[in-house]
Scaffold this motif. Structure first.
Motif, mmCIF file in Angstrom:
data_model
loop_
_atom_site.group_PDB
_atom_site.id
_atom_site.type_symbol
_atom_site.label_atom_id
_atom_site.label_comp_id
_atom_site.label_asym_id
_atom_site.label_seq_id
_atom_site.Cartn_x
_atom_site.Cartn_y
_atom_site.Cartn_z
ATOM 1 N N THR A 109 -49.315 17.679 -29.799
ATOM 2 C CA THR A 109 -50.313 18.726 -29.990
ATOM 3 C C THR A 109 -50.374 19.569 -28.729
ATOM 4 O O THR A 109 -50.168 19.054 -27.632
ATOM 5 C CB THR A 109 -51.700 18.157 -30.329
ATOM 6 O OG1 THR A 109 -52.610 19.256 -30.503
ATOM 7 C CG2 THR A 109 -52.226 17.231 -29.248
ATOM 8 N N ASP A 110 -50.653 20.841 -28.918
ATOM 9 C CA ASP A 110 -50.868 21.722 -27.771
ATOM 10 C C ASP A 110 -52.360 21.957 -27.554
ATOM 11 O O ASP A 110 -52.753 22.819 -26.788
ATOM 12 C CB ASP A 110 -50.123 23.044 -27.933
ATOM 13 C CG ASP A 110 -50.635 23.884 -29.105
ATOM 14 O OD1 ASP A 110 -51.590 23.471 -29.792
ATOM 15 O OD2 ASP A 110 -50.069 24.970 -29.334
ATOM 16 N N GLY A 111 -53.186 21.179 -28.218
ATOM 17 C CA GLY A 111 -54.630 21.311 -28.117
ATOM 18 C C GLY A 111 -55.224 22.014 -29.323
ATOM 19 O O GLY A 111 -56.381 21.789 -29.674
ATOM 20 N N ASN A 112 -54.437 22.857 -29.973
ATOM 21 C CA ASN A 112 -54.892 23.563 -31.171
ATOM 22 C C ASN A 112 -54.073 23.192 -32.402
ATOM 23 O O ASN A 112 -54.601 23.084 -33.489
ATOM 24 C CB ASN A 112 -54.802 25.087 -30.976
ATOM 25 C CG ASN A 112 -55.829 25.594 -29.997
ATOM 26 O OD1 ASN A 112 -56.953 25.120 -29.965
ATOM 27 N ND2 ASN A 112 -55.431 26.553 -29.190
ATOM 28 N N ASN A 113 -52.776 23.022 -32.213
ATOM 29 C CA ASN A 113 -51.869 22.765 -33.329
ATOM 30 C C ASN A 113 -51.098 21.469 -33.105
ATOM 31 O O ASN A 113 -50.784 21.110 -31.981
ATOM 32 C CB ASN A 113 -50.854 23.914 -33.458
ATOM 33 C CG ASN A 113 -51.528 25.239 -33.671
ATOM 34 O OD1 ASN A 113 -52.286 25.416 -34.603
ATOM 35 N ND2 ASN A 113 -51.268 26.188 -32.782
ATOM 36 N N THR A 114 -50.791 20.808 -34.204
ATOM 37 C CA THR A 114 -49.966 19.602 -34.178
ATOM 38 C C THR A 114 -48.626 19.967 -34.798
ATOM 39 O O THR A 114 -48.575 20.608 -35.848
ATOM 40 C CB THR A 114 -50.640 18.471 -34.967
ATOM 41 O OG1 THR A 114 -51.894 18.181 -34.360
ATOM 42 C CG2 THR A 114 -49.787 17.219 -34.982
ATOM 43 N N PHE A 115 -47.536 19.569 -34.135
ATOM 44 C CA PHE A 115 -46.215 19.912 -34.638
ATOM 45 C C PHE A 115 -45.202 18.914 -34.112
ATOM 46 O O PHE A 115 -45.501 18.103 -33.242
ATOM 47 C CB PHE A 115 -45.828 21.346 -34.238
ATOM 48 C CG PHE A 115 -45.972 21.630 -32.773
ATOM 49 C CD1 PHE A 115 -44.893 21.528 -31.921
ATOM 50 C CD2 PHE A 115 -47.198 22.011 -32.240
ATOM 51 C CE1 PHE A 115 -45.028 21.797 -30.572
ATOM 52 C CE2 PHE A 115 -47.344 22.293 -30.898
ATOM 53 C CZ PHE A 115 -46.257 22.178 -30.057
ATOM 54 N N GLU A 116 -43.993 18.967 -34.663
ATOM 55 C CA GLU A 116 -42.909 18.090 -34.227
ATOM 56 C C GLU A 116 -42.033 18.819 -33.228
ATOM 57 O O GLU A 116 -41.844 20.036 -33.323
ATOM 58 C CB GLU A 116 -42.048 17.662 -35.410
ATOM 59 C CG GLU A 116 -42.661 16.578 -36.234
ATOM 60 C CD GLU A 116 -41.687 16.000 -37.252
ATOM 61 O OE1 GLU A 116 -40.571 16.540 -37.436
ATOM 62 O OE2 GLU A 116 -42.052 14.995 -37.865
ATOM 63 N N ILE A 117 -41.518 18.051 -32.267
ATOM 64 C CA ILE A 117 -40.530 18.577 -31.343
ATOM 65 C C ILE A 117 -39.285 17.718 -31.464
ATOM 66 O O ILE A 117 -39.359 16.540 -31.813
ATOM 67 C CB ILE A 117 -41.041 18.603 -29.879
ATOM 68 C CG1 ILE A 117 -41.459 17.205 -29.401
ATOM 69 C CG2 ILE A 117 -42.156 19.601 -29.716
ATOM 70 C CD1 ILE A 117 -41.887 17.140 -27.943
#
Length: 103
Positions: free
Chosen positions: A31-39
């Motif tokens: 998470t970047d603090g606002n969005n959750t995503f895969e790397i």
């Protein structure tokens, strides 16, 4: 007619927090603090983590250098975040057990 595009966007940096990160797996959820995503973590980055005995676990915050690979096929857009380097790691604080004294 197929509309196909595959493009690597310029390198960027950002801080992320690990939600699911397994040392030997290239796909992590962050998470970047606002969005959750895969790397997607490149294999040489995973190898360096292992060589330096650095473990990324749930709750760690780390600064990454990455690029976005965008693809379009049949008017469907997809983006993949590809990590090329882990620049800094802030380990999550561990809670220590306090002995309870009942009187």
């Amino acid at each position: 007619m197929d509309d196909v595009m595959d493009e690597r966007l310029p390198d960027q940096e950002m801080w992320v927090k690990a939600i699911v990160a397994r040392q030997n797996e290239a796909r992590w959820k962050v998470t970047d603090g606002n969005n959750t995503f895969e790397i997607h973590v490149e294999q040489d980055v995973l190898d360096r983590l292992e060589q330096e005995n650095l473990k990324i676990t749930r709750g760690n915050i780390f600064r990454i250098r990455y690029y976005i690979r965008q693809s379009v096929k049949d008017y469907a857009l997809s983006s993949q975040y590809v990590v090329t380097e882990i620049l800094e790691v802030k380990k999550r604080m561990k809670q220590i057990e306090m002995p309870l004294a009942i009187q």
